[in-house]
Design a protein around this motif. Structure first.
Motif, short mmCIF file in Angstrom:
data_model
loop_
_atom_site.label_atom_id
_atom_site.label_comp_id
_atom_site.label_asym_id
_atom_site.label_seq_id
_atom_site.Cartn_x
_atom_site.Cartn_y
_atom_site.Cartn_z
N LEU A 32 62.69 44.07 8.39
CA LEU A 32 62.07 43.21 9.39
C LEU A 32 62.36 43.70 10.80
N LEU A 33 61.35 43.54 11.67
CA LEU A 33 61.52 43.80 13.08
C LEU A 33 61.30 42.50 13.85
N LYS A 34 62.05 42.34 14.90
CA LYS A 34 61.88 41.19 15.78
C LYS A 34 61.33 41.70 17.11
N LEU A 35 60.16 41.19 17.48
CA LEU A 35 59.51 41.58 18.73
C LEU A 35 59.75 40.51 19.78
N ARG A 36 60.09 40.95 20.98
CA ARG A 36 60.31 40.01 22.08
C ARG A 36 59.48 40.45 23.28
N VAL A 37 58.66 39.52 23.81
CA VAL A 37 57.85 39.81 24.99
C VAL A 37 58.11 38.71 26.02
N ARG A 38 58.62 39.10 27.15
CA ARG A 38 58.82 38.16 28.25
C ARG A 38 57.74 38.42 29.30
N LEU A 39 56.98 37.38 29.60
CA LEU A 39 55.92 37.45 30.61
C LEU A 39 56.39 36.72 31.85
N GLU A 40 56.38 37.42 32.99
CA GLU A 40 56.86 36.84 34.24
C GLU A 40 55.76 36.88 35.30
N ASN A 41 55.67 35.81 36.06
CA ASN A 41 54.88 35.83 37.28
C ASN A 41 55.78 36.37 38.37
N ALA A 42 55.47 37.56 38.88
CA ALA A 42 56.30 38.19 39.90
C ALA A 42 55.60 38.20 41.25
N THR A 43 54.68 37.25 41.45
CA THR A 43 53.92 37.18 42.70
C THR A 43 54.79 36.62 43.81
N GLU A 44 54.66 37.21 44.97
CA GLU A 44 55.32 36.67 46.15
C GLU A 44 54.47 35.54 46.70
N PRO A 45 54.98 34.31 46.74
CA PRO A 45 54.16 33.19 47.21
C PRO A 45 53.72 33.40 48.66
N ALA A 46 52.47 33.02 48.94
CA ALA A 46 51.95 33.17 50.30
C ALA A 46 52.67 32.24 51.27
N TRP A 47 52.99 31.01 50.79
CA TRP A 47 53.67 30.03 51.63
C TRP A 47 54.85 29.45 50.86
N PRO A 48 56.05 29.91 51.13
CA PRO A 48 57.22 29.30 50.48
C PRO A 48 57.28 27.80 50.76
N GLY A 49 57.58 27.04 49.72
CA GLY A 49 57.62 25.59 49.89
C GLY A 49 56.26 24.94 49.85
N ALA A 50 55.22 25.68 49.43
CA ALA A 50 53.87 25.13 49.38
C ALA A 50 53.75 24.07 48.29
N MET A 51 52.77 23.20 48.43
CA MET A 51 52.49 22.22 47.40
C MET A 51 51.78 22.90 46.23
N ARG A 52 51.62 22.16 45.14
CA ARG A 52 51.11 22.74 43.90
C ARG A 52 49.73 23.36 44.08
N GLU A 53 48.85 22.70 44.82
CA GLU A 53 47.49 23.21 44.98
C GLU A 53 47.49 24.62 45.56
N GLU A 54 48.39 24.88 46.51
CA GLU A 54 48.49 26.23 47.07
C GLU A 54 49.17 27.19 46.10
N ALA A 55 50.23 26.71 45.44
CA ALA A 55 50.97 27.57 44.53
C ALA A 55 50.10 28.04 43.36
N LEU A 56 49.14 27.21 42.95
CA LEU A 56 48.27 27.59 41.84
C LEU A 56 47.49 28.85 42.14
N ARG A 57 47.21 29.11 43.41
CA ARG A 57 46.46 30.31 43.78
C ARG A 57 47.30 31.56 43.65
N ASP A 58 48.61 31.37 43.48
CA ASP A 58 49.52 32.49 43.22
C ASP A 58 50.02 32.48 41.78
N SER A 59 49.41 31.68 40.93
CA SER A 59 49.90 31.47 39.56
C SER A 59 49.05 32.19 38.53
#
Length: 445
Positions: A179-206
């Motif tokens: 048996l082999l065990k496969l591990r995949v970690r997916l990360e959002n590594a985007t730099e947010p345009a506005w730190p501390g932004a509300m969700r509506e803005e953060a979604l555009r970086d998501s």
């Protein structure tokens, strides 16, 4: 693209657009004001909500030490759509703009994004490989022209750049099965345009509705929902975060895995009767189609202006011919002989009758007239069921379904309306493992 991957894509598309826009498909509807609920990986550091910035997929493969791994990342990239009115030589953002009986609304859309990597399994054993996915930003403008040709406004559409990172590794598990065990970690590594932004803005970086389609050659995945007994302990040792890996493709195929942000079963399928996407795969096409037909003309006008995909739904609902509408009502997939003879059949044995049937619970024979204590928490977590925990009830019937399963119909001892419920045949229903015998309340043989 291989046939299994293409089959998986049809299911993956339903996952991709799950909840994209909900009935009644209008921007003003309350349920469409808080959007993008599934598979959202926000930029790191965003803390206004508890949504994650990464997911982890772990699954098992056999006979795959020399295989090729085909890894496909898919997600929606939110595109800001802003309507602006021409004013004093410039443009002023507005929520809505009418032009020649057509409405233009400010409302975010989304664009499908996909990236693929092919990795040799030997390169993943004992070593983590990193795949970086960069999607550049863009900006476009479309003029809003009156019949006279004059520009009365414009629609400005903008994607912000996003960056994703896939960290992939595999390891051999001890034991004779290879048996082999496969591990995949997916990360959002985007730099947010506005730190501390509300969700509506953060979604555009998501990464929205983010999921993975993983294919393998010269090997096979094991089901994580129902692994073979010899691999059960290894499956239980896999850790999946914010994702749910299932086998996809035709029944019996094990060469493609879908790591989904919503809970699915192995080998999910799109109903062939479905005429098109309705963005809510947990609902019935027939119901959503009929409800769409009931929208007023004003509501349909707003839905068309809300999103081009909503306009397609409105058009399709109006154009669907009667014979296709009838197909939405239901279909029999399989025919087979029931496991037990129905109790209403004259040839049924006495034990199948609600009046004479019985079941053994805790070594006690329970039948009509027995008294039991309710313990639904062993199986369910619904609030109403939990309120019934510990209350006693009288068994009114022992029911047998077509698959041979038994259920108890009961009335509560302290329910003042019990006699009324009994006369109307309105009972509460529980499985045998959701009740306990009350001392002295058993039925004699």
């Amino acid at each position: 693209m291989s046939a299994p991957m293409e089959t998986a894509r049809k299911v993956a598309d339903a996952v991709l657009y799950e909840g994209y826009l909900l009935y009644p498909y209008r921007a003003s509807a309350a349920k469409n004001r808080l959007r993008w609920q599934f598979g959202v990986l926000v930029p790191p550091g965003f803390t206004a909500t508890a949504e994650p910035s990464a997911s982890v997929t772990e699954c098992l493969l056999e006979g795959s030490a020399n295989a090729l791994l085909r890894l496909r990342l898919r997600f929606l990239h939110v595109r800001r759509r802003r309507v602006e009115r021409a004013e004093n030589g410039g443009f002023l953002p507005v929520h809505e703009l009418e032009c020649d009986a057509r409405t233009h609304l400010t409302f975010d859309e989304a664009t499908e994004r996909e990236a693929e990597a092919v990795l040799p399994m030997p390169h993943l054993l004992g070593a983590e490989r990193t795949v970086v996915v960069r999607v550049p930003g863009d900006r476009s403008e479309e003029p809003i022209l009156a019949a006279s040709g004059d520009a009365i406004g414009r629609v400005v559409m903008e994607h912000r750049p996003v960056r994703a990172v896939l960290r992939v590794r595999a390891e051999r598990l001890p034991g004779p099965y290879g048996l082999l065990k496969l591990r995949v970690r997916l990360e959002n590594a985007t730099e947010p345009a506005w730190p501390g932004a509300m969700r509506e803005e953060a979604l555009r970086d998501s990464l929205v509705s983010a999921h993975l389609v993983i294919g393998v050659t010269a090997g096979a995945f094991l089901s994580m929902l129902d692994p073979p007994e010899w691999a059960r302990r290894a499956a239980e040792g896999c850790r999946n975060e914010n994702t749910w890996p299932v086998l996809v493709g035709g029944a019996g195929r094990r060469d493609v895995m879908l790591s989904s942000p919503i809970i699915l079963y192995d080998h999910p399928e799109i109903a062939p009767e479905s005429p098109g996407e309705l963005f809510d795969s947990t609902e019935m096409d027939e119901m959503l189609h009929l409800r769409t037909l009931t929208l007023t003309e004003e509501e349909k006008r707003e839905a068309r202006a809300t999103d081009p995909r909503a306009a397609e739904i409105i058009q399709r609902a109006g154009d669907l011919p009667p014979e296709l509408v009838e197909r939405l009502h239901g279909v029999i997939r399989h025919l087979g002989k029931p496991a037990r003879t129905p109790w209403w059949d004259p040839e049924a044995e006495d034990e199948a009758s609600p009046d004479t049937g019985s079941v053994i619970v805790g070594g006690v024979r329970i039948a009509r007239g027995s008294r039991v204590r309710l313990v639904p928490g062993k199986r369910r977590a619904d609030a109403h069921d939990m309120f019934l925990t510990g209350r006693t009830a009288q068994v009114e019937a022992v029911l047998l379904d077509l698959d041979g399963g038994r259920y108890l119909a009961v009335t509560l001892d302290d329910d003042l309306g019990a006699d009324l419920h009994r006369s109307h045949g309105r009972f509460l229903y529980f499985a045998p493992d959701e009740v306990e015998p009350v001392a002295g309340g058993e039925t004699s043989s």
